[in-house]
Motif scaffolding. Structure first.
Motif, PDB file in Angstrom:
ATOM      1  N   ALA A   1     -43.771 -21.143 -32.254  1.00  0.00           N
ATOM      2  CA  ALA A   1     -43.030 -20.535 -33.358  1.00  0.00           C
ATOM      3  C   ALA A   1     -44.025 -19.974 -34.365  1.00  0.00           C
ATOM      4  CB  ALA A   1     -42.130 -21.569 -34.023  1.00  0.00           C
ATOM      5  N   VAL A   2     -44.130 -18.654 -34.421  1.00  0.00           N
ATOM      6  CA  VAL A   2     -45.061 -17.992 -35.331  1.00  0.00           C
ATOM      7  C   VAL A   2     -44.347 -16.824 -36.008  1.00  0.00           C
ATOM      8  CG1 VAL A   2     -47.266 -16.791 -35.597  1.00  0.00           C
ATOM      9  CG2 VAL A   2     -47.023 -18.563 -33.846  1.00  0.00           C
ATOM     10  N   HIS A   3     -44.438 -16.776 -37.330  1.00  0.00           N
ATOM     11  CA  HIS A   3     -43.932 -15.620 -38.074  1.00  0.00           C
ATOM     12  C   HIS A   3     -45.104 -15.001 -38.828  1.00  0.00           C
ATOM     13  CE1 HIS A   3     -41.295 -13.024 -40.389  1.00  0.00           C
ATOM     14  NE2 HIS A   3     -42.004 -13.365 -41.441  1.00  0.00           N
ATOM     15  N   VAL A   4     -45.216 -13.697 -38.790  1.00  0.00           N
ATOM     16  CA  VAL A   4     -46.356 -13.010 -39.405  1.00  0.00           C
ATOM     17  C   VAL A   4     -45.883 -12.049 -40.489  1.00  0.00           C
ATOM     18  CG1 VAL A   4     -48.426 -11.645 -38.992  1.00  0.00           C
ATOM     19  CG2 VAL A   4     -47.560 -13.120 -37.188  1.00  0.00           C
ATOM     20  N   ASN A   5     -46.485 -12.150 -41.652  1.00  0.00           N
ATOM     21  CA  ASN A   5     -46.285 -11.174 -42.716  1.00  0.00           C
ATOM     22  C   ASN A   5     -47.581 -10.414 -42.932  1.00  0.00           C
ATOM     23  OD1 ASN A   5     -43.621 -11.834 -43.245  1.00  0.00           O
ATOM     24  ND2 ASN A   5     -44.095 -13.200 -44.952  1.00  0.00           N
ATOM     25  N   GLN A   6     -47.481  -9.107 -43.067  1.00  0.00           N
ATOM     26  CA  GLN A   6     -48.680  -8.286 -43.262  1.00  0.00           C
ATOM     27  C   GLN A   6     -48.337  -7.070 -44.113  1.00  0.00           C
ATOM     28  OE1 GLN A   6     -49.070  -5.099 -41.154  1.00  0.00           O
ATOM     29  NE2 GLN A   6     -50.707  -4.573 -42.600  1.00  0.00           N
ATOM     30  N   VAL A   7     -49.220  -6.750 -45.044  1.00  0.00           N
ATOM     31  CA  VAL A   7     -49.118  -5.517 -45.808  1.00  0.00           C
ATOM     32  C   VAL A   7     -50.534  -5.101 -46.175  1.00  0.00           C
ATOM     33  CG1 VAL A   7     -48.803  -6.751 -48.015  1.00  0.00           C
ATOM     34  CG2 VAL A   7     -48.053  -4.361 -47.805  1.00  0.00           C
ATOM     35  N   GLY A   8     -50.866  -3.839 -45.924  1.00  0.00           N
ATOM     36  CA  GLY A   8     -52.227  -3.385 -46.179  1.00  0.00           C
ATOM     37  C   GLY A   8     -53.219  -4.244 -45.428  1.00  0.00           C
ATOM     38  N   SER A   9     -54.257  -4.713 -46.124  1.00  0.00           N
ATOM     39  CA  SER A   9     -55.299  -5.524 -45.489  1.00  0.00           C
ATOM     40  C   SER A   9     -55.058  -7.019 -45.641  1.00  0.00           C
ATOM     41  CB  SER A   9     -56.662  -5.157 -46.080  1.00  0.00           C
ATOM     42  OG  SER A   9     -56.677  -5.395 -47.479  1.00  0.00           O
ATOM     43  N   LEU A  10     -53.842  -7.395 -46.052  1.00  0.00           N
ATOM     44  CA  LEU A  10     -53.468  -8.796 -46.232  1.00  0.00           C
ATOM     45  C   LEU A  10     -52.521  -9.229 -45.128  1.00  0.00           C
ATOM     46  CD1 LEU A  10     -52.579  -8.682 -50.039  1.00  0.00           C
ATOM     47  CD2 LEU A  10     -54.573  -9.810 -49.086  1.00  0.00           C
ATOM     48  N   LEU A  11     -52.708 -10.438 -44.612  1.00  0.00           N
ATOM     49  CA  LEU A  11     -51.734 -10.964 -43.662  1.00  0.00           C
ATOM     50  C   LEU A  11     -51.770 -12.479 -43.650  1.00  0.00           C
ATOM     51  CD1 LEU A  11     -52.930 -10.913 -39.996  1.00  0.00           C
ATOM     52  CD2 LEU A  11     -54.369  -9.869 -41.754  1.00  0.00           C
ATOM     53  N   SER A  12     -50.671 -13.061 -43.157  1.00  0.00           N
ATOM     54  CA  SER A  12     -50.577 -14.504 -42.946  1.00  0.00           C
ATOM     55  C   SER A  12     -49.763 -14.769 -41.696  1.00  0.00           C
ATOM     56  CB  SER A  12     -49.888 -15.211 -44.132  1.00  0.00           C
ATOM     57  OG  SER A  12     -50.732 -15.305 -45.243  1.00  0.00           O
ATOM     58  N   ALA A  13     -50.203 -15.746 -40.920  1.00  0.00           N
ATOM     59  CA  ALA A  13     -49.438 -16.240 -39.777  1.00  0.00           C
ATOM     60  C   ALA A  13     -48.875 -17.599 -40.158  1.00  0.00           C
ATOM     61  CB  ALA A  13     -50.325 -16.352 -38.544  1.00  0.00           C
ATOM     62  N   PHE A  14     -47.554 -17.704 -40.172  1.00  0.00           N
ATOM     63  CA  PHE A  14     -46.880 -18.948 -40.526  1.00  0.00           C
ATOM     64  C   PHE A  14     -46.381 -19.618 -39.245  1.00  0.00           C
ATOM     65  CE2 PHE A  14     -46.357 -16.028 -44.063  1.00  0.00           C
ATOM     66  CZ  PHE A  14     -46.589 -16.802 -45.187  1.00  0.00           C
TER      67      PHE A  14
ATOM     68  N   VAL B   1     -40.250 -15.576 -43.214  1.00  0.00           N
ATOM     69  CA  VAL B   1     -40.805 -16.096 -44.465  1.00  0.00           C
ATOM     70  C   VAL B   1     -40.620 -15.064 -45.575  1.00  0.00           C
ATOM     71  CG1 VAL B   1     -42.853 -16.978 -45.630  1.00  0.00           C
ATOM     72  CG2 VAL B   1     -42.435 -17.561 -43.235  1.00  0.00           C
ATOM     73  N   THR B   2     -39.718 -15.382 -46.490  1.00  0.00           N
ATOM     74  CA  THR B   2     -39.376 -14.462 -47.580  1.00  0.00           C
ATOM     75  C   THR B   2     -39.468 -15.104 -48.956  1.00  0.00           C
ATOM     76  OG1 THR B   2     -37.026 -15.038 -47.401  1.00  0.00           O
ATOM     77  CG2 THR B   2     -37.809 -13.153 -46.096  1.00  0.00           C
ATOM     78  N   ASP B   3     -39.679 -16.413 -48.997  1.00  0.00           N
ATOM     79  CA  ASP B   3     -39.714 -17.120 -50.277  1.00  0.00           C
ATOM     80  C   ASP B   3     -40.439 -18.444 -50.102  1.00  0.00           C
ATOM     81  OD1 ASP B   3     -37.888 -18.656 -48.878  1.00  0.00           O
ATOM     82  OD2 ASP B   3     -36.148 -18.006 -50.040  1.00  0.00           O
ATOM     83  N   PHE B   4     -40.452 -19.235 -51.175  1.00  0.00           N
ATOM     84  CA  PHE B   4     -41.167 -20.513 -51.144  1.00  0.00           C
ATOM     85  C   PHE B   4     -40.587 -21.465 -50.105  1.00  0.00           C
ATOM     86  CE2 PHE B   4     -41.474 -24.933 -52.505  1.00  0.00           C
ATOM     87  CZ  PHE B   4     -42.820 -25.079 -52.749  1.00  0.00           C
ATOM     88  N   GLU B   5     -39.279 -21.555 -50.064  1.00  0.00           N
ATOM     89  CA  GLU B   5     -38.648 -22.505 -49.150  1.00  0.00           C
ATOM     90  C   GLU B   5     -38.981 -22.194 -47.693  1.00  0.00           C
ATOM     91  OE1 GLU B   5     -34.201 -24.236 -47.956  1.00  0.00           O
ATOM     92  OE2 GLU B   5     -34.423 -22.795 -49.581  1.00  0.00           O
ATOM     93  N   SER B   6     -38.876 -20.935 -47.307  1.00  0.00           N
ATOM     94  CA  SER B   6     -39.168 -20.582 -45.915  1.00  0.00           C
ATOM     95  C   SER B   6     -40.663 -20.705 -45.615  1.00  0.00           C
ATOM     96  CB  SER B   6     -38.654 -19.181 -45.591  1.00  0.00           C
ATOM     97  OG  SER B   6     -39.086 -18.225 -46.551  1.00  0.00           O
ATOM     98  N   ALA B   7     -41.516 -20.388 -46.573  1.00  0.00           N
ATOM     99  CA  ALA B   7     -42.960 -20.581 -46.365  1.00  0.00           C
ATOM    100  C   ALA B   7     -43.271 -22.059 -46.171  1.00  0.00           C
ATOM    101  CB  ALA B   7     -43.744 -20.027 -47.543  1.00  0.00           C
ATOM    102  N   ASN B   8     -42.565 -22.893 -46.933  1.00  0.00           N
ATOM    103  CA  ASN B   8     -42.829 -24.326 -46.910  1.00  0.00           C
ATOM    104  C   ASN B   8     -42.290 -25.002 -45.655  1.00  0.00           C
ATOM    105  OD1 ASN B   8     -44.198 -26.302 -48.395  1.00  0.00           O
ATOM    106  ND2 ASN B   8     -42.303 -27.156 -49.193  1.00  0.00           N
ATOM    107  N   SER B   9     -41.583 -24.229 -44.806  1.00  0.00           N
ATOM    108  CA  SER B   9     -41.107 -24.774 -43.537  1.00  0.00           C
ATOM    109  C   SER B   9     -42.199 -24.740 -42.461  1.00  0.00           C
ATOM    110  CB  SER B   9     -39.888 -23.985 -43.046  1.00  0.00           C
ATOM    111  OG  SER B   9     -40.266 -22.682 -42.620  1.00  0.00           O
ATOM    112  N   SER B  10     -43.336 -24.193 -42.791  1.00  0.00           N
ATOM    113  CA  SER B  10     -44.421 -24.047 -41.818  1.00  0.00           C
ATOM    114  C   SER B  10     -44.971 -25.401 -41.377  1.00  0.00           C
ATOM    115  CB  SER B  10     -45.558 -23.211 -42.422  1.00  0.00           C
ATOM    116  OG  SER B  10     -45.115 -21.921 -42.755  1.00  0.00           O
TER     117      SER B  10
END
Length: 425
Positions: A348-361, A367-376
């Motif tokens: 289970a991997v969700h990726v957010n990326q914009v420009g030169s920034l990214l995160s794999a959760f 992942v759209t807010d604190f709660e969903s990020a904190n489910s990682s």
């Protein structure tokens, strides 16, 4: 990978520094190992005390956008240092840097240089309160704006993996005027303005949240913040300490087409040297002493070595707009690699990326807010981190930090990183 010297140094450091580090995330606590001690860096690479080489996607948490030790920057820093490290007096270069920032970010009609992002945000909020005559500030859960007392409430960054979203030592009275909303949830902001009508000085927001991992603003969310602050005679403060000059040359405000009242900067504005800035509309900034009643000062503000590094870095970025498209393309390649890895591995991997920034959760959720990020799953992130580190790839030692691509990263390095992510190397 050899790590004897880092282990020895960490043992020494723990005797004289809390946790052996000068900033909590550096302790590697959430990834289950002792930290690397870095001895030098060049381009896209860093080297530890045992001379192990790593491709660096931390980039000193963002400022190394040109890569480490870019020759043109080192040259001006060396020359500036020979002329003296600090004067505590005005210099020509700080005027030039302020003029260049104002040119690149037109919303910053007037600005002041400080020594860190924390100081910049703290000062901008004081200016907002002084200008509006109101005390309350809205921030968003999971967004980090430095460690000043009034903002260390439901913060992001290392505070998340340290399980300390709030901090001991902060008097309750300091945070009573900090109101907490949910990032990307318009109704949470509306409710606060309704409940505290006429009492809110402004909203401070990371336009792209980058301290609970990279979390993008949903469609029209930033425009909504602009509108609701105007409707309520409150100020909109963009914390662009991370996004400034990284998301685009004009920052997130240029990328999304929003004009905030105040902006805070750090990281890239010093080209790797300690510096920050805050600024905005002239009528607001004229409230700052010595013109107005809002006091803020700093002996090292506008430091001549830091301004030399910042000025040269911004000049290079301005002269090379292609860097942004190149960094974005490489970040997209890595983001797609993570998605492919998740699909093929069943992870289970969700990726957010914009420009030169990214995160794999490591989560099934979008992942759209604190709660969903904190489910990682932070334990899975720790496994991923250690696997990459053993293969010479250095990423953030925390699930809730960004991965940064710099202008110095080559396609060869990016593609090798991708192969390691997919488990093929």
């Amino acid at each position: 990978m050899k790590d004897n010297q880092s282990a020895v140094l960490y043992e020494q450091a723990c005797k004289v520094m809390p946790g052996g580090v000068n900033s909590p995330v550096r302790a590697f606590g959430s990834v289950g190992r002792t930290p690397l001690f870095i001895s030098r860096a060049k381009g896209s690479k860093i080297y530890d005390e045992d001379n192990n080489e790593f491709v660096d996607y931390v980039c000193s948490w963002g400022p190394a956008i040109l890569g480490h030790a870019r020759e043109e920057v080192i040259d001006v820093v060396t020359k500036a240092a020979r002329d003296g490290l600090t004067y505590g007096a005005p210099t020509k270069r700080e005027v030039q840097l302020a003029e260049l920032i104002a040119e690149i970010m037109p919303s910053m009609e007037m600005l002041r240089l400080v020594s860190s992002g924390t100081e910049a945000v703290m000062s901008a909020i004081r200016a907002a309160r002084g200008y509006t005559g109101k005390d309350m500030i809205i921030k968003f859960r999971g967004c980090y704006h430095g460690h000043s007392d009034g903002l260390l409430v439901k913060a992001g960054s290392a505070a998340l993996t340290q399980s300390q979203p709030d901090s001991a030592g902060v008097p309750k009275a300091y945070s009573e005027n900090t109101l907490i909303a949910e990032f990307n949830h318009k109704e949470s902001v509306e409710e606060l303005f309704e409940k505290y009508k006429g009492k809110i000085a402004g909203i401070v927001v990371e336009p792209v949240a980058a301290n609970m991992g990279v979390v993008l603003p949903q469609e029209n969310f930033l425009h909504f913040l602009r509108e609701i602050t105007l409707e309520n005679d409150a100020l909109l403060i963009f914390d662009e300490v991370i996004t400034g000059f990284r998301l685009s040359i004009g920052g997130a405000q240029a990328y999304y087409g929003i004009k905030p009242d105040l902006t805070t900067l750090g990281k890239i504005v010093g080209g790797g040297m300690p510096i920050g800035a805050y600024g905005g509309r002239k009528d607001i900034m004229e409230m700052i002493s010595p013109l107005g009643p809002v006091y803020q000062a700093g002996t090292l503000s506008g430091n001549p070595v830091a301004t030399a590094a910042g000025l040269k870095t911004l000049e290079i970025l301005k002269a090379n707009p292609q860097y942004y498209s190149e960094m974005k393309e490489k970040a997209e390649y890595l983001a797609n690699t993570f998605r492919e890895y998740g699909t093929h591995s069943g992870e289970a991997v969700h990726v957010n990326q914009v420009g030169s920034l990214l995160s794999a959760f490591f989560t099934e959720k979008q992942v759209t807010d604190f709660e969903s990020a904190n489910s990682s799953d932070t334990k899975k992130y720790a496994v991923y981190f250690n696997r990459l580190l053993e293969q010479g790839i250095y990423v953030a030692p925390s699930q809730y930090e960004a991965m940064f691509v710099s202008a110095a990263h080559s396609w060869e390095e990016v593609k090798r990183t991708a192969e390691i992510i997919k488990g093929k190397l």
